[in-house]
Design a protein around this motif. Structure first.
Motif, mmCIF file in Angstrom:
data_model
loop_
_atom_site.group_PDB
_atom_site.id
_atom_site.type_symbol
_atom_site.label_atom_id
_atom_site.label_comp_id
_atom_site.label_asym_id
_atom_site.label_seq_id
_atom_site.Cartn_x
_atom_site.Cartn_y
_atom_site.Cartn_z
ATOM 1 N N ASP A 231 55.582 28.753 28.689
ATOM 2 C CA ASP A 231 54.569 29.803 28.818
ATOM 3 C C ASP A 231 55.178 31.136 29.234
ATOM 4 O O ASP A 231 54.799 32.193 28.742
ATOM 5 N N TYR A 247 61.595 23.704 25.239
ATOM 6 C CA TYR A 247 62.060 22.659 26.156
ATOM 7 C C TYR A 247 63.466 22.153 25.796
ATOM 8 O O TYR A 247 64.256 21.837 26.671
ATOM 9 N N TRP A 313 62.033 15.958 28.623
ATOM 10 C CA TRP A 313 60.815 15.881 29.423
ATOM 11 C C TRP A 313 61.118 16.034 30.922
ATOM 12 O O TRP A 313 60.496 15.408 31.761
ATOM 13 N N ASP B 84 50.252 15.706 38.139
ATOM 14 C CA ASP B 84 50.760 16.829 38.945
ATOM 15 C C ASP B 84 49.740 17.084 40.039
ATOM 16 O O ASP B 84 48.578 17.329 39.760
ATOM 17 N N THR B 143 56.232 14.663 34.272
ATOM 18 C CA THR B 143 56.110 15.571 33.122
ATOM 19 C C THR B 143 56.341 14.908 31.764
ATOM 20 O O THR B 143 56.737 15.580 30.817
ATOM 21 N N ARG B 145 55.779 14.152 28.288
ATOM 22 C CA ARG B 145 54.969 14.729 27.203
ATOM 23 C C ARG B 145 53.999 15.794 27.702
ATOM 24 O O ARG B 145 52.982 16.066 27.083
ATOM 25 N N GLU B 146 54.325 16.405 28.826
ATOM 26 C CA GLU B 146 53.485 17.470 29.387
ATOM 27 C C GLU B 146 53.849 18.782 28.699
ATOM 28 O O GLU B 146 55.027 19.078 28.504
ATOM 29 N N THR B 147 52.854 19.547 28.293
ATOM 30 C CA THR B 147 53.138 20.760 27.512
ATOM 31 C C THR B 147 52.599 22.006 28.217
ATOM 32 O O THR B 147 52.362 21.975 29.425
ATOM 33 N N GLN B 148 52.385 23.058 27.451
ATOM 34 C CA GLN B 148 52.064 24.370 28.029
ATOM 35 C C GLN B 148 50.598 24.746 27.767
ATOM 36 O O GLN B 148 49.833 23.944 27.237
ATOM 37 N N THR B 151 48.334 24.151 24.570
ATOM 38 C CA THR B 151 47.812 22.792 24.341
ATOM 39 C C THR B 151 47.284 22.308 25.703
ATOM 40 O O THR B 151 47.905 21.453 26.345
ATOM 41 N N PRO B 152 46.167 22.848 26.156
ATOM 42 C CA PRO B 152 45.722 22.650 27.546
ATOM 43 C C PRO B 152 45.465 21.198 27.908
ATOM 44 O O PRO B 152 45.669 20.803 29.053
ATOM 45 N N LEU B 154 47.143 18.775 27.415
ATOM 46 C CA LEU B 154 48.385 18.102 27.806
ATOM 47 C C LEU B 154 49.103 18.865 28.913
ATOM 48 O O LEU B 154 50.273 18.622 29.186
ATOM 49 N N ASN B 155 48.409 19.819 29.543
ATOM 50 C CA ASN B 155 49.054 20.616 30.594
ATOM 51 C C ASN B 155 48.537 20.228 31.966
ATOM 52 O O ASN B 155 47.323 20.162 32.185
ATOM 53 N N ASN B 156 49.456 19.967 32.894
ATOM 54 C CA ASN B 156 49.034 19.470 34.202
ATOM 55 C C ASN B 156 49.030 20.521 35.310
ATOM 56 O O ASN B 156 48.819 20.188 36.467
ATOM 57 N N ASP B 157 49.242 21.793 34.969
ATOM 58 C CA ASP B 157 49.188 22.857 35.979
ATOM 59 C C ASP B 157 47.781 23.438 36.129
ATOM 60 O O ASP B 157 47.438 23.986 37.178
#
Lengths: 391, 180
Positions: A231, A247, A313, B84, B143, B145-148, B151-152, B154-157
């Motif tokens: 991001d 990544y 990952w 997370d 994390t 397969r956690e993304t940005q 792709t919400p 799959l995002n853990n933030d």
């Protein structure tokens, strides 16, 4: 007599020792007299920001963004940034903007989303601009951006449908909400509006100047779920380029215009003379990682990247090294070992830059890129993200 | 000119279908289909079986290779492959249970985690418990397969407290949705 003289000498030595002990407790080595004049409380103001300044958001638990001077390591002040707020700088240097959310009854009641404008000298509130909503996430620098001329603000909203609030800073008003399905991470697009990254791996460009916003997309250039672009990308307004890192370590550079173009990507590992990053497990390699894993020094076109050893990952892992990439030559020109497993990195935009890192140990380090040595280590400073004054 | 009316068309078709069939007739045909089923090659299913993901250790992430199933208050509990935040199991709740006074978010990000006991992948919904101050116990940040943000899901933030009475984040659960 002998004993009397001895006693006198001993008294004199004790007085000397006491004096020196007291002296070491005072701030000045010179025995200046402590002021005993009655005083009034007063308030400091900030000078004009210089390129050696940097800003550190303290994190998820402690609110506030600290302003430091990397030339001295000194804390100069604090911008009021509540937890999960986003700060943006006025490019003209007159204001700090904070996009934030509160509820009428603490954590409940009616939600209020607004941008607070602080003047950059006294850090006093000048105005609040109400808006419909915003994403609560923290740690991102591209959820609130300001146009190059300082006139427009763009705030990313997620409800959970994606949209962008358009803010007019001249009138200090919210203008409208622009739908942005499937995209996030706002990039300034001068004279057009903004661009953004999308879940199909494309870059969207939104023209906001017409009566109805028009959205166009590039062809997909990255794999959004298999090898995502971080991001926290970097935008260089001089070159009108967005620099992005995936990544696995692919570096994408986009030329930003009404119809952005993306140059062929290159691997940071191959640029360092080692094999490229893979998505497969058990492939131990160096990978980029952290929340703000890279920083762009615009004057030289060099990218500084937090790298760690591990498997795929592990993209939130803090850095063990900083790799300096010459983007034009597509070469890693230096590798520096860093302490504290930093997850955020920035670089001041001076001719001789300083690297700033913030990490898991909550310490911020000012690092000399030539040697890798920390000029200053500031304890309990927070985890970032970090912002610098852009040219 | 008569406008296209999908409702009327649908009704007409259904009435015609109902007029030409009976419940017994339907049952008979369904039964015949059941009996005949093994005769047909089940192509889509066969293909799915052939494309079944390889779960050998060589294909597992570091998390999956070291995950355990005994203690859900530890970050390496198998369902937490993309969690997370604070574990609700350490905050007065459970693996799918919010602590007293907190409210589960109806929407969440998801992870696909491998159960080391059966080697199968399961879809896990990481539903945040909301409405109370941050628990700050048993913090994990996994994390797989956690993304940005683009792709919400799959995002853990992201603070996943949408549709709750408060968006204050308290802790995270890992609800098993089903086989992935």
């Amino acid at each position: 007599m002998k004993s009397a003289a001895k006693a006198k000498l001993s008294a004199a030595l004790t007085a000397l020792a006491l004096g020196s002990a007291l002296g070491s407790l005072t701030a000045s080595p010179v025995m200046a007299k402590a002021s005993v004049e009655p005083e009034e409380s007063d308030v400091n103001t900030l000078p004009a920001a210089t390129k050696s300044w940097f800003f550190v958001q303290r994190g998820f638990v402690l609110s506030g963004t600290s302003i430091y001077d990397s030339a001295t390591g000194k804390l100069l002040g604090q911008v009021e940034t509540p937890i999960l707020s986003d700060m943006a700088l006025d490019p003209l240097g007159k204001a700090y903007y904070v996009s934030q959310s509160i509820w009428t009854k603490g954590s409940r009641g009616t939600r209020q989303d607004y941008i607070t404008i602080y003047d950059s000298t006294a850090l006093k509130v000048q105005a609040d601009i109400d808006m419909p909503g915003r994403l609560l996430v923290g740690g991102r620098k591209n959820n609130f951006i300001v146009s190059e001329d300082g006139k427009w603000g763009f705030v990313y909203n997620f409800s959970p449908a994606s949209s962008v609030n358009l803010i007019d800073f001249t009138k200090r008003k919210f203008v409208k909400t622009i739908e942005l399905p499937g995209c996030a991470d706002l990039i300034p697009n001068p004279g057009v509006g903004f661009s953004a990254l999308c879940s199909d791996g494309s870059m969207a460009t939104v023209s906001v100047m017409g009566a109805k916003p028009a959205i166009t997309h590039t062809a997909p250039f990255f794999e959004a779920t298999n090898d995502p672009v971080f991001d926290n990308l970097a935008y260089d307004k001089g070159r009108k380029q967005a620099v992005m890192m995936t990544y696995t370590g692919l570096i994408h550079i986009a030329s930003i215009s009404a119809t952005p173009t993306i140059a062929p990507a290159f691997s940071i590992q191959e640029a360092a003379g080692i094999r490229k990053g893979e998505t497969k497990p058990l492939e131990v390699n160096w990978y980029p990682g952290g929340g703000q894993p890279m920083a762009l020094h615009r004057p030289s076109g060099h990218l500084f990247v937090l790298m760690h050893k591990g498997e795929y990952w592990t993209h939130k892992e803090g850095g063990e090294e900083v790799w300096e990439v010459d983007l034009a030559a597509r070469k890693v020109v230096k590798r520096l070992m860093v302490e504290g497993k930093p997850r955020s990195i920035e670089v001041t935009q001076e001719a001789s830059p300083r690297i700033i890192t913030a990490g898991e140990d909550e310490a911020v380090r000012v690092i000399d890129p030539a040697t890798g040595n920390a000029t200053y280590t500031i304890e309990h400073a927070g985890g970032g993200p970090i912002t610098v004054i852009e040219p | 000119m008569k406008k296209f009316d999908p409702d009327a068309l649908g009704e007409k078709m259904l009435r015609r279908f109902a007029g030409g069939t009976s419940r017994r007739g339907m049952l008979a045909r369904f039964g015949a289909a059941l009996v005949a089923a093994p005769v047909f090659p089940l192509l889509p299913v066969s293909r799915a079986e052939a494309a079944k993901p390889d779960r050998s250790p060589e294909t597992k992430t570091l998390f999956a290779r070291t995950a355990q199933t005994a203690d859900d208050t530890k970050c390496n509990y198998w369902r937490y492959c993309a969690i997370d935040g604070s574990l609700c199991t350490c905050c007065g709740g459970g693996v799918h249970t919010c602590p007293p006074g907190a409210e589960p978010s109806p929407v969440s990000w998801v992870g696909t985690c491998i159960n080391p006991e059966d080697g199968k992948a399961y879809l896990i919904a990481y539903r945040d418990c909301c409405g109370k101050a941050y628990c700050a116990k048993c913090d994990c940040n996994n994390t797989d397969r956690e993304t940005q943000l683009y792709t919400p899901q799959l995002n853990n933030d992201i603070i996943w407290c949408f549709g709750t009475t408060s968006m204050e984040y308290h802790c995270s659960t890992a609800v098993l949705v089903g086989a992935a």
